[in-house]
Design a protein around this motif. Structure first.
Motif, short mmCIF file in Angstrom:
data_model
loop_
_atom_site.label_atom_id
_atom_site.label_comp_id
_atom_site.label_asym_id
_atom_site.label_seq_id
_atom_site.Cartn_x
_atom_site.Cartn_y
_atom_site.Cartn_z
N ASP A 12 0.82 -1.22 0.00
CA ASP A 12 0.00 0.00 0.00
C ASP A 12 0.85 1.27 0.00
N MET A 13 2.03 1.24 0.64
CA MET A 13 2.89 2.43 0.59
C MET A 13 3.48 2.60 -0.80
N GLU A 33 -1.54 -4.67 -2.18
CA GLU A 33 -1.71 -5.50 -0.98
C GLU A 33 -1.65 -4.57 0.23
N ASN A 35 -1.82 -3.63 3.94
CA ASN A 35 -1.78 -3.94 5.37
C ASN A 35 -1.75 -2.63 6.18
N LEU A 56 0.46 -0.54 6.37
CA LEU A 56 1.74 -0.34 7.04
C LEU A 56 2.85 -0.12 6.03
N SER A 57 3.75 0.80 6.38
CA SER A 57 4.98 0.98 5.63
C SER A 57 6.09 0.75 6.65
MG LIG Z 1 2.12 -2.05 3.51
#
Ligand SMILES: [Mg+2]
Ligand SMILES: Cc1ncc(C[n+]2csc(CCOP(=O)(O)OP(=O)(O)O)c2C)c(N)n1
Length: 214
Positions: A139-140, A166, A168, A170-171
């Protein structure tokens, strides 16, 4: 399970893995890592088994698949020999598993695969080669300018290229939406035909949580 698959996609193959078999692969790698048998960093997957099994049904075995540092599930599902994946992992190259048959390439660089994948898709078009290119990105990665440019170019030149985001949220350890001061999840409406799913991983960004994390 939140997953978004465009209706235009057609089933291309039978996937040979169950969710449990995928989990078992990562569990064994985690154990080897905890036993200090793996000298390089590892990025383990968990929680996206069903989503990936569904997505890989649409990926032909002759297509190109590009992935990231977290690539073990993608490599297995595309048919890369598990022993070859383990060889990369034990050599400390877990983040860059690659193969010529099937065509599989991954990179530890955020967005690193995108221009390469675009070049392969362009080359396939010029050579009238029907193989599609599939890019799995976090996603980042999907928030970056490079993602936007590669997506735009591939659409405007009608390349056979598919993107899977994908999410989540989170990066590494930073919630992606906090980094950008935006709404919680990826805005897939900006990218209408992107395949998209959300998941939660039990493993940390890298490693298993046992050794020191940076
Ligand atoms: Mg991520
Ligand atoms: C060019 C570059 N910048 C920074 C990093 C460090 N880094 C590795 S993964 C990552 C986060 C990527 O997040 P996301 O795209 O959502 O992928 P996820 O790990 O969550 O699947 C960062 C910043 C890197 N590998 N490459």
């Amino acid at each position: 399970m939140y997953i978004r698959i465009p209706k235009s996609l057609k089933v291309k193959r039978i996937v040979n893995y169950t969710p449990q078999e995928l989990k078992n692969f990562e569990t064994k790698i985690a154990k080897n890592y905890n036993d200090a048998l793996i000298k390089g960093p590892i990025h383990l997957s968990h929680g996206n088994e069903k989503q990936l099994i569904k997505i890989f049904k649409y990926i032909d075995k002759n297509d190109w698949v590009f992935s990231s540092w977290r690539n073990h599930y993608h490599a297995l599902l595309h048919g890369v020999n598990p022993n070859l994946i383990k060889k990369f992992i034990f050599e400390g190259k877990s983040m860059s598993v690659s193969s010529k048959n099937p065509n599989f390439f991954s990179s530890s660089i955020v967005t690193g695969i995108l221009p390469i994948a675009l070049g392969v898709a362009k080359s396939n078009t010029l050579k009238k080669n029907k193989r599609a290119v599939w890019c799995f990105v976090g996603d980042m990665t999907a928030e970056t300018g490079i993602f936007n440019e590669v997506y735009k170019y591939s659409k405007n030149f009608k390349l056979k290229m598919n993107f899977i985001v994908e999410d989540n949220n989170l990066s590494t350890n930073t919630p992606t939406h906090k980094a950008w001061n935006k709404s919680k999840y990826f805005d897939h409406k900006k990218y209408p035909d992107v395949i998209y799913y959300r998941y939660k991983n039990i493993y940390p960004h890298h490693g298993t949580g046992k050794w020191v994390l940076f």
